[in-house]
Motif scaffolding. Structure first.
Motif, PDB file in Angstrom:
ATOM      1  N   LYS A  45      78.259  59.783-151.239  1.00  7.02           N
ATOM      2  CA  LYS A  45      77.229  58.798-151.618  1.00  7.02           C
ATOM      3  C   LYS A  45      77.881  57.566-152.237  1.00  7.02           C
ATOM      4  CE  LYS A  45      73.042  58.127-154.357  1.00  7.02           C
ATOM      5  NZ  LYS A  45      73.404  56.742-154.568  1.00  7.02           N
ATOM      6  N   TRP A  46      78.886  57.769-153.058  1.00  9.05           N
ATOM      7  CA  TRP A  46      79.623  56.658-153.669  1.00  9.05           C
ATOM      8  C   TRP A  46      80.283  55.801-152.591  1.00  9.05           C
ATOM      9  CZ3 TRP A  46      85.213  56.671-154.021  1.00  9.05           C
ATOM     10  CH2 TRP A  46      85.753  55.623-154.780  1.00  9.05           C
ATOM     11  N   VAL A  47      80.953  56.429-151.628  1.00 10.36           N
ATOM     12  CA  VAL A  47      81.568  55.694-150.521  1.00 10.36           C
ATOM     13  C   VAL A  47      80.493  54.928-149.746  1.00 10.36           C
ATOM     14  CG1 VAL A  47      82.817  55.903-148.326  1.00 10.36           C
ATOM     15  CG2 VAL A  47      83.531  57.271-150.306  1.00 10.36           C
ATOM     16  N   HIS A  48      79.376  55.577-149.487  1.00  9.91           N
ATOM     17  CA  HIS A  48      78.282  54.939-148.747  1.00  9.91           C
ATOM     18  C   HIS A  48      77.730  53.740-149.509  1.00  9.91           C
ATOM     19  CE1 HIS A  48      74.141  54.778-146.924  1.00  9.91           C
ATOM     20  NE2 HIS A  48      74.920  54.746-145.862  1.00  9.91           N
ATOM     21  N   ASP A  49      77.596  53.860-150.820  1.00  9.04           N
ATOM     22  CA  ASP A  49      77.110  52.738-151.633  1.00  9.04           C
ATOM     23  C   ASP A  49      78.048  51.536-151.532  1.00  9.04           C
ATOM     24  OD1 ASP A  49      74.874  54.178-152.430  1.00  9.04           O
ATOM     25  OD2 ASP A  49      75.685  54.707-154.399  1.00  9.04           O
ATOM     26  N   LYS A 104      77.701  50.087-147.867  1.00 12.32           N
ATOM     27  CA  LYS A 104      76.436  49.371-147.606  1.00 12.32           C
ATOM     28  C   LYS A 104      76.503  47.903-147.992  1.00 12.32           C
ATOM     29  CE  LYS A 104      73.575  51.932-149.878  1.00 12.32           C
ATOM     30  NZ  LYS A 104      72.423  52.615-150.485  1.00 12.32           N
ATOM     31  N   LYS A 105      77.445  47.535-148.844  1.00 11.87           N
ATOM     32  CA  LYS A 105      77.604  46.140-149.259  1.00 11.87           C
ATOM     33  C   LYS A 105      78.285  45.310-148.169  1.00 11.87           C
ATOM     34  CE  LYS A 105      78.219  47.608-154.049  1.00 11.87           C
ATOM     35  NZ  LYS A 105      79.218  47.783-155.123  1.00 11.87           N
ATOM     36  N   MET A 111      79.008  48.651-134.394  1.00 10.99           N
ATOM     37  CA  MET A 111      79.921  49.716-134.745  1.00 10.99           C
ATOM     38  C   MET A 111      79.220  50.660-135.712  1.00 10.99           C
ATOM     39  SD  MET A 111      83.523  50.495-135.188  1.00 10.99           S
ATOM     40  CE  MET A 111      84.319  48.958-135.364  1.00 10.99           C
ATOM     41  N   LYS A 112      79.350  51.954-135.446  1.00  9.74           N
ATOM     42  CA  LYS A 112      78.746  52.976-136.302  1.00  9.74           C
ATOM     43  C   LYS A 112      79.839  53.862-136.893  1.00  9.74           C
ATOM     44  CE  LYS A 112      75.055  55.102-135.254  1.00  9.74           C
ATOM     45  NZ  LYS A 112      74.119  56.026-134.584  1.00  9.74           N
ATOM     46  N   VAL A 113      79.785  54.028-138.205  1.00 12.25           N
ATOM     47  CA  VAL A 113      80.775  54.822-138.925  1.00 12.25           C
ATOM     48  C   VAL A 113      80.065  55.956-139.661  1.00 12.25           C
ATOM     49  CG1 VAL A 113      82.573  54.800-140.699  1.00 12.25           C
ATOM     50  CG2 VAL A 113      82.250  52.789-139.237  1.00 12.25           C
ATOM     51  N   ALA A 114      80.499  57.187-139.409  1.00  5.02           N
ATOM     52  CA  ALA A 114      79.971  58.353-140.113  1.00  5.02           C
ATOM     53  C   ALA A 114      80.819  58.628-141.339  1.00  5.02           C
ATOM     54  CB  ALA A 114      79.988  59.572-139.202  1.00  5.02           C
ATOM     55  N   ILE A 115      80.159  58.866-142.447  1.00  2.59           N
ATOM     56  CA  ILE A 115      80.827  59.327-143.661  1.00  2.59           C
ATOM     57  C   ILE A 115      80.506  60.818-143.730  1.00  2.59           C
ATOM     58  CG2 ILE A 115      80.964  59.134-146.176  1.00  2.59           C
ATOM     59  CD1 ILE A 115      79.904  56.189-145.760  1.00  2.59           C
ATOM     60  N   SER A 143      79.001  44.093-144.065  1.00  2.00           N
ATOM     61  CA  SER A 143      78.175  43.758-142.897  1.00  2.00           C
ATOM     62  C   SER A 143      78.923  43.988-141.581  1.00  2.00           C
ATOM     63  CB  SER A 143      77.718  42.299-142.985  1.00  2.00           C
ATOM     64  OG  SER A 143      78.842  41.440-143.028  1.00  2.00           O
ATOM     65  N   ASP A 144      80.054  44.698-141.641  1.00  2.00           N
ATOM     66  CA  ASP A 144      80.891  44.871-140.448  1.00  2.00           C
ATOM     67  C   ASP A 144      80.573  46.103-139.622  1.00  2.00           C
ATOM     68  OD1 ASP A 144      81.788  46.635-142.375  1.00  2.00           O
ATOM     69  OD2 ASP A 144      83.885  46.026-142.265  1.00  2.00           O
ATOM     70  N   ALA A 145      79.723  46.990-140.133  1.00  2.00           N
ATOM     71  CA  ALA A 145      79.385  48.212-139.413  1.00  2.00           C
ATOM     72  C   ALA A 145      78.125  48.823-140.013  1.00  2.00           C
ATOM     73  CB  ALA A 145      80.535  49.210-139.483  1.00  2.00           C
ATOM     74  N   GLU A 146      77.598  49.794-139.279  1.00  2.00           N
ATOM     75  CA  GLU A 146      76.472  50.589-139.765  1.00  2.00           C
ATOM     76  C   GLU A 146      77.077  51.899-140.273  1.00  2.00           C
ATOM     77  OE1 GLU A 146      72.853  52.920-137.572  1.00  2.00           O
ATOM     78  OE2 GLU A 146      73.413  50.953-136.787  1.00  2.00           O
ATOM     79  N   TYR A 147      76.789  52.247-141.519  1.00  2.00           N
ATOM     80  CA  TYR A 147      77.374  53.425-142.137  1.00  2.00           C
ATOM     81  C   TYR A 147      76.298  54.478-142.382  1.00  2.00           C
ATOM     82  CZ  TYR A 147      81.307  50.313-142.992  1.00  2.00           C
ATOM     83  OH  TYR A 147      82.356  49.441-142.835  1.00  2.00           O
ATOM     84  N   GLU A 148      76.622  55.736-142.098  1.00  2.00           N
ATOM     85  CA  GLU A 148      75.664  56.827-142.265  1.00  2.00           C
ATOM     86  C   GLU A 148      76.370  58.052-142.824  1.00  2.00           C
ATOM     87  OE1 GLU A 148      73.070  59.804-139.401  1.00  2.00           O
ATOM     88  OE2 GLU A 148      73.500  57.797-138.666  1.00  2.00           O
ATOM     89  N   ILE A 149      75.750  58.687-143.788  1.00  2.00           N
ATOM     90  CA  ILE A 149      76.277  59.951-144.300  1.00  2.00           C
ATOM     91  C   ILE A 149      75.874  61.056-143.339  1.00  2.00           C
ATOM     92  CG2 ILE A 149      76.120  61.670-146.145  1.00  2.00           C
ATOM     93  CD1 ILE A 149      75.768  59.352-148.130  1.00  2.00           C
TER      94      ILE A 149
END
Length: 185
Positions: free
Chosen positions: A21-25, A28-29, A1-5, A31-37
């Protein structure tokens, strides 16, 4: 699963990039998805300049094709939006309006900020998401310029908001996963 911020402002001196960036930080903790700004500023989208409505998917401009490929690659979104005049930024609305199918049957969550914590911006954004067939989750994160930004400028969120981000991400991932099966059909 990929989630865009998605960073929802291009304004000089914006706060959306620090909030994203705060949301991304926090994300990143997990493990349920890949997160990208995804910063809409990086796409340099002009005012909507495609001659054919986006619902037809017949893009002519290279900037639209690049934006389309990026948004299409995600299963869900977290929109980081300021509130400008009781709504979202013109730049965010423009970026959303460039596309149609790329948004369909995906999930979205919201992180907002402003003098009224961005609540009205999210309300207007929810209406837009409905038209794009995006399932918006109930949990949202609302940040006050008065209490979460030092001197209304430097982002210093209250610690309580981290739990709200986690709850919102839980819902985005759950709905994003459910809708992924729908898109696979």
């Amino acid at each position: 699963m990929k989630v865009a911020i998605i960073v929802g402002s291009t304004r000089p001196g914006r706060k959306a990039d620090a909030v994203a960036k705060w949301v991304h930080d926090i994300a990143k903790k997990r493990s349920d998805a890949e997160y990208e700004i995804v910063d809409i500023k990086d796409y340099e989208l002009p005012l909507l300049d495609e001659p054919v409505p986006p619902s037809l998917g017949k893009y002519e401009k290279e900037h639209t094709k690049r934006w389309s490929a990026k948004i299409d690659s995600f299963d869900a979104f977290v929109f980081v939006t300021p509130e400008y005049n009781h709504g979202i930024s013109g730049a965010l609305k423009n970026a959303i309006d460039f596309l149609y199918r790329e948004w369909n049957n995906k999930a979205a969550g919201f992180v907002s900020y402003g003098s009224a914590s961005g609540a009205r911006a999210v309300e207007s954004l929810r209406l837009v998401m409905g038209e794009l067939q995006v399932a918006d989750v109930r949990a949202q994160v609302m940040l006050s310029l008065a209490t979460d930004f030092e001197s209304y400028k430097t982002f210093k969120p209250d610690a309580k908001h981290e739990k709200a981000v986690s709850t919102m991400l839980d819902q985005v991932v759950a709905w994003g996963g459910a809708l992924k099966t729908l898109r696979a059909k």
